[in-house]
Scaffold this active site. Structure first.
Site, short mmCIF file in Angstrom:
data_model
loop_
_atom_site.label_atom_id
_atom_site.label_comp_id
_atom_site.label_asym_id
_atom_site.label_seq_id
_atom_site.Cartn_x
_atom_site.Cartn_y
_atom_site.Cartn_z
N PHE A 179 -5.54 -6.60 -29.70
CA PHE A 179 -5.35 -5.44 -30.57
C PHE A 179 -4.17 -5.58 -31.52
O PHE A 179 -4.01 -4.79 -32.43
CB PHE A 179 -5.13 -4.18 -29.72
CG PHE A 179 -4.05 -4.36 -28.69
CD1 PHE A 179 -2.71 -4.44 -29.04
CD2 PHE A 179 -4.38 -4.49 -27.35
CE1 PHE A 179 -1.72 -4.63 -28.09
CE2 PHE A 179 -3.39 -4.67 -26.38
CZ PHE A 179 -2.05 -4.74 -26.76
N TYR A 183 -6.98 -1.44 -15.75
CA TYR A 183 -6.34 -0.71 -16.84
C TYR A 183 -7.37 -0.03 -17.74
O TYR A 183 -8.32 -0.65 -18.22
CB TYR A 183 -5.48 -1.64 -17.70
CG TYR A 183 -4.91 -0.93 -18.90
CD1 TYR A 183 -3.85 -0.04 -18.75
CD2 TYR A 183 -5.45 -1.10 -20.18
CE1 TYR A 183 -3.34 0.65 -19.83
CE2 TYR A 183 -4.94 -0.41 -21.26
CZ TYR A 183 -3.88 0.47 -21.08
OH TYR A 183 -3.38 1.16 -22.15
N ARG A 214 0.67 -19.14 -71.67
CA ARG A 214 0.56 -20.56 -71.37
C ARG A 214 0.37 -20.83 -69.88
O ARG A 214 -0.31 -21.78 -69.50
CB ARG A 214 1.81 -21.27 -71.89
CG ARG A 214 1.70 -22.76 -71.83
CD ARG A 214 2.86 -23.53 -72.42
NE ARG A 214 4.02 -22.79 -72.85
CZ ARG A 214 5.27 -23.17 -72.59
NH1 ARG A 214 5.50 -24.27 -71.90
NH2 ARG A 214 6.29 -22.48 -73.06
N TYR A 273 5.20 -17.93 -71.68
CA TYR A 273 4.61 -18.23 -70.38
C TYR A 273 3.44 -17.32 -70.02
O TYR A 273 2.50 -17.73 -69.34
CB TYR A 273 5.67 -18.08 -69.27
CG TYR A 273 6.72 -19.16 -69.25
CD1 TYR A 273 6.74 -20.21 -70.16
CD2 TYR A 273 7.73 -19.11 -68.29
CE1 TYR A 273 7.72 -21.17 -70.12
CE2 TYR A 273 8.72 -20.08 -68.25
CZ TYR A 273 8.71 -21.11 -69.17
OH TYR A 273 9.69 -22.06 -69.12
N GLU A 288 5.04 -0.79 -25.56
CA GLU A 288 4.49 -1.44 -26.74
C GLU A 288 5.66 -1.69 -27.70
O GLU A 288 5.93 -0.92 -28.61
CB GLU A 288 3.39 -0.56 -27.35
CG GLU A 288 2.24 -0.37 -26.35
CD GLU A 288 1.36 0.83 -26.62
OE1 GLU A 288 1.56 1.51 -27.65
OE2 GLU A 288 0.48 1.12 -25.79
N HIS A 339 -5.03 11.24 -28.61
CA HIS A 339 -4.66 10.19 -29.56
C HIS A 339 -5.06 10.53 -31.00
O HIS A 339 -4.65 9.84 -31.93
CB HIS A 339 -5.30 8.86 -29.16
CG HIS A 339 -4.61 8.19 -27.99
ND1 HIS A 339 -4.27 8.86 -26.85
CD2 HIS A 339 -4.20 6.90 -27.81
CE1 HIS A 339 -3.69 8.03 -26.01
NE2 HIS A 339 -3.62 6.85 -26.56
N ASN A 380 -9.22 1.31 -29.20
CA ASN A 380 -8.44 0.08 -29.26
C ASN A 380 -9.06 -0.87 -30.28
O ASN A 380 -10.28 -0.95 -30.40
CB ASN A 380 -8.43 -0.57 -27.88
CG ASN A 380 -7.09 -1.14 -27.51
OD1 ASN A 380 -7.01 -2.18 -26.89
ND2 ASN A 380 -6.02 -0.48 -27.87
#
Length: 519
Positions: A334, A54, A284, A281, A419, A84, A196
């Site tokens: 990844f 791959y 405190r 508060y 994916e 990409h 990646n």
């Protein structure tokens, strides 16, 4: 030039990452290069066997079943990068891009990514010579890695896209040439190794963590100054209270608040004869709220420290030290789920630091609660004083509450359902920068209001540490006698907050550290 940070793969400290985020150059430990060489040789040996692997001799994602001819392997990696590089939006801040580059370099330095030493050396040279790719901040879903932003980083390495050098934005080839560098042609596996991984998400989350640490520490300073301005009690910071609950962050923040107020003449003036039994508060419960934020940020520091030192690309190359039985194994490192959870936690902490500060501002401007002039102006009515700065603070903390919805609970299928579960870490980490700036502005308003409140107690002074804080403010912003254009005052003090001016003002008094947990 600042000495470079030496990246020892798998053993870089958070303090070193913080130094890079602040602008220090970075280079890879020379001892890492033999492992890189072995990984590259393993890729060559795997290719020689002819089996499909791959991303080395196949397509990507849903196209993993498509076999690529040996003659097209370099083209495959080039096409991967340019296809990409599809990010959109504002460019990532150069400091964060540099941090992303350093994270990727350390990742490659472990020898499990299969890149050649020359490729790692180009990334290192860009870091050392200040060549910073222009990386759009939007386009990653946090799995399969931060593909789009890392593609823009890698595109600059092959001479595509743009990069910044010496403050000038140029075409990538020109930026490289300006630094005496040349683009590289990617070999098998190299484009995938560079694209990646979780480095975009991790860089953004780390940068936000470092900022959150500064905001938490400054929030303690601002809270102590407000407590004095409101003539609040330091009794709630008594160590015996916090020892009984046992949370380390609560114990440490209470100690810091006690130390910040130690020796205050303002505090001494109302230790007896004050008819108020308990403070609200927001005064405190500071140790309980800020201590909880400190503890969860320390957990984040551990997670992000591990992620920064990890290897997160795919497939990973495992070298056979005894022969040629090298393996390329596909996995899912990844997937940025740890970073997504960490970013969501930082968002929660930022929300609470800002929310508590806004409540203290509201207390100071309310004459019933603070017993100070209304809206901290000597002539209320004619002047509005801090009326609208408190409204601004309220607007900012409400915006942060909306931003704090967990990104990690979202997922959307991508790549034709190959994916099918993603982390949203990239968005979760990137949104933290706006949240952090909002908190810095809220703390700036509080510091201005608290300094103004203490002015009304003159000639009584606060503690030595807090008087240095007041002096730092007054050196840049005068007291508000009559209304004036207020926005520049807030912006000025917010910049001081982000620069660490108020941490420095109280030194050598020790304020709690967030990142020490991951050392």
């Amino acid at each position: 030039m600042t000495d470079p940070v030496i990246l020892t793969p798998g053993a870089v400290t958070l303090d070193q990452w913080a130094a890079i985020a602040r602008g220090a150059p970075a280079r890879l430990d020379p001892a890492a290069f033999p492992a890189i060489e072995r990984g590259a040789a393993a890729v060559a040996a795997i290719l020689a066997k002819g089996a499909p692997v791959y991303g080395i001799n196949t397509g990507f994602g849903k196209l993993a079943s498509v076999r690529i001819d040996d003659a097209d392997l370099a083209k495959l990696q080039h096409n991967l990068v340019i296809s990409h590089a599809s990010g959109v939006g504002e460019p990532l801040a150069p400091a964060i891009t540099r941090l992303m580059m350093a994270l990727k370099l350390a990742n490659l330095g472990q020898g499990a990514s299969g890149v050649r030493p020359a490729t790692a050396r180009l990334l290192e040279a860009m870091l050392m010579k200040g060549v910073v790719p222009v990386v759009p901040a939007q386009g990653s879903v946090g799995a399969s890695g931060d593909l789009a932003p890392l593609a823009h980083m890698t595109a600059a390495m092959i001479g595509v896209g743009e990069a910044i050098v010496a403050g000038e934005r140029l075409p990538a080839t020109q930026a490289l040439a300006r630094a005496g560098l040349a683009p590289i042609e990617l070999g098998p596996k190299e484009g995938l190794a560079l694209l990646n991984g979780t480095q975009f998400s991790t860089a953004n989350a780390l940068y936000a963590l470092f900022t959150a640490e500064r905001l938490l520490r400054t929030g303690l300073v601002a809270g102590a100054l407000t407590t004095d301005a409101a003539k609040g009690s330091d009794g709630p910071f008594d160590p015996r209270i916090h020892a009984l609950r046992r949370h380390p962050g609560q114990i440490e923040t209470a100690a810091a608040l006690r130390a910040l107020m130690a020796g205050s003449a303002i505090r001494a003036s109302h230790t007896t004869g004050d008819d108020r039994i308990q403070d609200p508060y927001c005064l405190r419960c500071q140790p309980q709220v800020m201590g909880a934020a400190l503890d969860i940020l320390r957990n984040v520091a551990v997670t992000l420290g591990r992620e920064a030192d990890g290897v997160t690309d795919n497939p990973l190359i495992f070298v056979d030290p005894e022969g040629d039985a090298h393996e390329a194994i596909s996995g899912g490192n990844f997937h940025a789920e740890p970073v997504a959870f960490a970013a969501d936690i930082v968002a929660l902490a930022l929300c609470e630091i800002g929310s508590l500060a806004e409540r203290r501002i509201s207390l100071l401007v309310d004459p019933v609660l603070s017993r100070l002039p209304a809206f901290l102006t000597p002539r209320p009515g004619l002047n509005s004083g801090f009326m609208i700065p408190q409204v601004t603070a309220a607007a900012l903390v409400s915006e942060n509450k909306q931003q704090a919805h967990p990104a990690s609970v979202d997922s959307i299928p991508t790549s034709a359902n190959q994916e099918d579960h993603v982390s949203m870490a990239a968005h979760g980490a990137y949104r933290l920068h706006r949240m952090a700036r909002n908190v810095a502005n809220v703390l700036a308003i509080e510091l201005l209001a608290a300094a103004q409140g203490c002015d009304f107690h003159g000639p009584l002074a606060s503690s030595e540490a807090l008087e240095r804080v007041r002096a730092a403010i007054r050196a840049r912003v005068p007291a508000l006698d009559d209304d004036r254009f207020f926005a520049p005052d807030i912006a000025c003090v917010a910049d001081m907050v982000l620069a660490g001016a108020f941490e420095e003002a109280v030194a050598p008094l020790a304020l709690p550290r967030v990142t020490e947990a991951a050392r």
